[in-house]
Enzyme design. Structure first.
Site, PDB file in Angstrom:
ATOM      1  N   ARG A 255      -3.455 -23.805   5.119  1.00 43.88           N
ATOM      2  CA  ARG A 255      -3.063 -25.198   5.229  1.00 43.88           C
ATOM      3  C   ARG A 255      -2.638 -25.527   6.663  1.00 43.88           C
ATOM      4  NH1 ARG A 255      -0.690 -24.463  -0.381  1.00 43.88           N
ATOM      5  NH2 ARG A 255      -2.178 -25.494  -1.769  1.00 43.88           N
ATOM      6  N   SER A 256      -1.449 -26.129   6.836  1.00 46.01           N
ATOM      7  CA  SER A 256      -1.093 -26.655   8.160  1.00 46.01           C
ATOM      8  C   SER A 256      -0.781 -25.590   9.194  1.00 46.01           C
ATOM      9  CB  SER A 256       0.084 -27.622   8.051  1.00 46.01           C
ATOM     10  OG  SER A 256      -0.336 -28.850   7.500  1.00 46.01           O
ATOM     11  N   ALA A 257      -0.712 -24.327   8.792  1.00 46.92           N
ATOM     12  CA  ALA A 257      -0.616 -23.281   9.815  1.00 46.92           C
ATOM     13  C   ALA A 257      -1.851 -23.309  10.706  1.00 46.92           C
ATOM     14  CB  ALA A 257      -0.447 -21.908   9.166  1.00 46.92           C
ATOM     15  N   THR A 258      -2.926 -23.926  10.214  1.00 46.78           N
ATOM     16  CA  THR A 258      -4.133 -24.119  11.027  1.00 46.78           C
ATOM     17  C   THR A 258      -3.840 -24.968  12.253  1.00 46.78           C
ATOM     18  OG1 THR A 258      -5.294 -24.220   8.890  1.00 46.78           O
ATOM     19  CG2 THR A 258      -6.588 -24.694  10.859  1.00 46.78           C
ATOM     20  N   LYS A 259      -2.902 -25.890  12.144  1.00 46.60           N
ATOM     21  CA  LYS A 259      -2.590 -26.786  13.264  1.00 46.60           C
ATOM     22  C   LYS A 259      -2.194 -26.018  14.518  1.00 46.60           C
ATOM     23  CE  LYS A 259      -1.128 -30.996  10.767  1.00 46.60           C
ATOM     24  NZ  LYS A 259      -1.310 -30.674   9.346  1.00 46.60           N
TER      25      LYS A 259
END
Length: 398
Positions: free
Chosen positions: A70-74
């Site tokens: 999820r937002s760890a991709t950011k």
């Protein structure tokens, strides 16, 4: 619960905390990795992998099992932008329109490049949300965000761009390099570092990813339920709030276990990685990995940890701190120390680096939780890591 893997001498508290997450916090399947001065000192995994098609959901987690983070991709997308800046290909102070002329529409002509990763662009919502299929179409999605009018004057405030971060950063990478963000990250970040990390996972790569398992909600009796503050709960409950609209920029929410969704490249939300892959990438941002590859120069490392946004977040309704795409240590995102930079993923995943301690950290889980930040399982591991470093004579300032 049998915990597999190894820890270097002195890092036993991390193993103990990892095992306790299964016993006390309802963990189902997870892995954690830590690098110190570019060398792996923690490599642990345990629980069930929840393999697609497995009726019982009890296939054991293996070394190399990957999950959507999820937002760890950011944080990985932020590293891509900083790497382009380091190479002289991207001017952070230039107008976005210098690279992406269509973005100047609807009052955004003065938006600077750095406003996008710092969540200051003012476009956390779309007046017409995209369907999952539209969101996966880079041309259509980029056109939608370029046409969107900002909800605040770009640069003046900040608010978490939960979904639109995908098309803001992804299109900027594509305009600068001429290549899709997922392809560029594979060739310029994951590949050189030797990290098991993908942005866009077509069928041909599924075996390399260790058969990515679906996400599940923890079902153990000890699973912890966190209660959000009243203002936060009300913001999520109000369909007209910036909070709800930001997360609903893709409507309906995609099925994260759908191969078509996993094959898309959405830098805000659907990176796939192992815990070691995340930790290895972050290790390369603060030093050499295994005595070899270093991606960031010391100056770029300092830039990654420099604050660009702080205070009340228009979307998350709490105080947040951001650098150029990375979350920084604070109440909303407690990391190892004030020197840390990284990013959590809604539901549990977390990755960060701490240049002062020489540490990088990666944690992935298939047990979804509703929390956006400060997941109790990841926090227990951070506390244990802090204890281990203190015992080794490297106390960390909180």
């Amino acid at each position: 619960m049998d915990v597999n893997g190894t820890v270097a001498e002195g890092f036993e508290p991390v193993r103990e905390a990892f095992a306790a997450n299964f016993a006390l916090l309802g963990e189902r399947g997870a892995a954690v990795a830590v690098y110190r001065d570019g060398h792996r000192v923690v490599d642990l995994w345990a629980g069930a992998k929840d393999v697609d098609g497995d009726a019982d959901g009890d296939a054991p987690w293996e070394r190399g099992t990957a999950q959507i983070v999820r937002s760890a991709t950011k944080g990985v997308a932020a590293a891509a932008l900083l790497l382009l800046h380091q190479r002289g290909e991207l001017d952070l102070d230039a107008p976005v329109g210098a690279y992406w002329p269509e973005y100047k529409a609807a009052g955004k002509e003065h938006t600077r490049v750095w406003h996008l990763p710092a969540h200051r662009a003012g476009v956390p919502v779309l007046d017409r949300p995209l369907t999952p299929a539209e969101a996966a179409d880079p041309d259509l999605a980029a056109a939608a965000v370029a046409a969107q009018a900002p909800v605040w004057e770009p640069g003046t405030e900040h608010g978490y761009h939960a979904q639109t971060y995908s098309w803001l950063t992804g299109e900027l990478i594509r305009r600068v390099t001429g290549r899709p963000a997922g392809e560029w990250i594979a060739d310029e970040i994951a590949g050189p570092v030797g990290a098991d990390l993908w942005l866009g996972l077509p069928p041909s790569r599924r075996e390399r990813a260790g058969r990515v398992g679906p996400l599940r909600a923890p079902t153990a009796p000890g699973a912890l339920r966190t209660r959000p503050k009243r203002a936060v709960a009300e913001a999520y409950a109000d369909p007209h709030s910036l909070t709800s609209r930001a997360f609903a920029a893709i409507t309906p929410l995609p099925d994260e276990n759908d191969p078509a969704y996993r094959a898309a490249a959405l830098p805000a939300s659907n990176g796939i990685a192992t815990a070691d892959g995340l930790a290895r990438v972050y290790a390369s941002l603060i030093g050499e990995v295994d005595g070899g590859t270093r991606l960031f120069t010391p100056e770029t490392t300092r830039l990654a940890g420099a604050e660009r946004s702080a205070g009340p977040d228009r979307v998350l309704v709490v105080n947040t701190r951001f650098g150029l795409g990375h979350m920084l240590h604070g109440c909303a995102s407690p990391l190892l120390s004030p020197h840390s930079f990284g990013h959590p993923g809604r539901g549990g995943a977390l990755a960060f680096a701490d240049p002062e301690a020489g540490v990088s950290f990666g944690y992935v889980t298939n047990g979804f939780r509703a929390s956006v930040t400060a997941d109790p399982r990841a926090q227990s591991l951070i506390r244990a890591l802090r204890t281990a470093l203190a015992q080794a004579g490297c106390p960390v300032t909180r």
